[in-house]
Design an enzyme around this catalytic site. Structure first.
Site, mmCIF file in Angstrom:
data_model
loop_
_atom_site.group_PDB
_atom_site.id
_atom_site.type_symbol
_atom_site.label_atom_id
_atom_site.label_comp_id
_atom_site.label_asym_id
_atom_site.label_seq_id
_atom_site.Cartn_x
_atom_site.Cartn_y
_atom_site.Cartn_z
ATOM 1 N N THR A 105 0.604 -1.056 -0.467
ATOM 2 C CA THR A 105 0.081 -0.228 0.426
ATOM 3 C C THR A 105 0.983 0.840 0.038
ATOM 4 O OG1 THR A 105 -2.122 -1.554 1.586
ATOM 5 C CG2 THR A 105 -2.145 1.160 1.313
ATOM 6 N N GLY A 135 -10.501 -3.014 0.045
ATOM 7 C CA GLY A 135 -10.877 -2.696 1.635
ATOM 8 C C GLY A 135 -10.503 -0.950 1.882
ATOM 9 N N ASP A 136 -9.350 -0.639 2.669
ATOM 10 C CA ASP A 136 -10.164 1.536 2.998
ATOM 11 C C ASP A 136 -9.469 2.164 2.191
ATOM 12 O OD1 ASP A 136 -7.438 0.281 3.449
ATOM 13 O OD2 ASP A 136 -7.314 1.754 5.255
ATOM 14 N N THR A 177 -2.270 3.321 5.938
ATOM 15 C CA THR A 177 -1.942 2.032 5.683
ATOM 16 C C THR A 177 -2.156 1.177 6.838
ATOM 17 O OG1 THR A 177 -0.121 1.288 4.720
ATOM 18 C CG2 THR A 177 0.494 2.184 6.434
#
Length: 259
Positions: free
Chosen positions: A119, A149-150, A170
């Site tokens: 990331t 995901g985020d 992250t």
């Protein structure tokens, strides 16, 4: 995702298939649509319409990882409360009957290299006070197909607002996105908190619910002050990040002790 802290425009893609430059596609979403997030095969079609190449992204390494994972009976994986037992067998899986349902997490969730993944989060503060933030990731290994995901979620993976600053996160995206850490950090800075304190407060807030989560966050306010924080684990005690000041014209690596 990419966010413009001046206009509050966001472009993002999730579950993007067979397109290498994901954040480039996210920027096209920002520039050429009034949407915020495109996902899956439809995002791939959009990328193709913007001139991106649809190509096979598999490598010898990724194919070998997948073959080894299958040979280990699909361990580790991210299923729970299913039949057959996801900690021992591959699927296809079916939900457990309600009479025997337990809210258990898999015994071996995640992989051994969770603390060194791919990331990338970046925040930028222009000398005029304009802000921007962006994230790009390949996601966790062995995820369930369709998982997002985020990273592409505004306020979770990243957030920017010229009135306060910018932040990017992250780590374990499935945990982080439940707390909108980047948005929360910017809000702390809006209230006058130093960037380092803002980052630490975000980590502390998540720790109350998930003390063993893997995660870190970077923050910067509009005056150029910056900071970072991370959750301390036995094998993750420091977090490294890069800082570039255009006046010095040289990037420097900095580290913070996790809390």
């Amino acid at each position: 995702m990419i966010m413009d802290g001046t206009t509050m425009d966001v472009g993002a893609v999730g579950d993007l298939r067979r397109i290498k430059n994901a954040i480039g596609v996210a920027r096209k979403v920002l520039e050429y649509t009034t949407h915020t997030l495109l996902a899956g095969e439809s995002a791939t079609k959009f990328a193709e319409s913007m001139g991106f190449i649809n190509e096979d992204l598999s490598t010898n390494t990724s194919q070998a990882l997948h073959a080894a994972w299958l040979a280990r009976n699909c361990q580790p994986n991210y299923w729970r409360n299913v039949i057959p037992d996801a900690s021992k067998y591959c699927g296809p899986y079916k939900p457990k009957p309600p009479s025997i349902l337990k809210q258990d997490y898999p015994a071996c969730k995640g992989t051994g290299d969770n603390y060194g993944h791919d990331t990338i989060g970046m925040i930028v503060i222009h000398k005029t006070g304009h802000t921007a933030a962006g994230t790009s990731t390949n996601g966790i290994k062995f995820k369930i197909p369709g998982r997002i995901g985020d990273s592409p979620i505004p306020g979770s993976g990243a957030y920017a607002d010229d009135a306060a600053g910018a932040a990017a996160a992250t780590g374990d995206g499935d945990t982080l996105m439940r707390f909108l850490p980047s948005y929360q950090a910017v809000e702390y800075m809006r209230r006058g908190e130093d960037p380092t304190i803002a980052c630490q407060k975000v980590i502390s807030r998540i720790q109350k619910y998930f003390p063993n989560f893997f995660g870190a966050i970077i923050c910067a306010n509009v005056t150029g002050s910056y900071g970072a924080a991370c959750n301390k684990l036995p094998t993750f005690t420091k977090f490294s990040f890069m800082v570039y000041n255009s006046l010095k014209n040289q990037p420097t690596e900095e580290k913070v002790d996790c809390i």
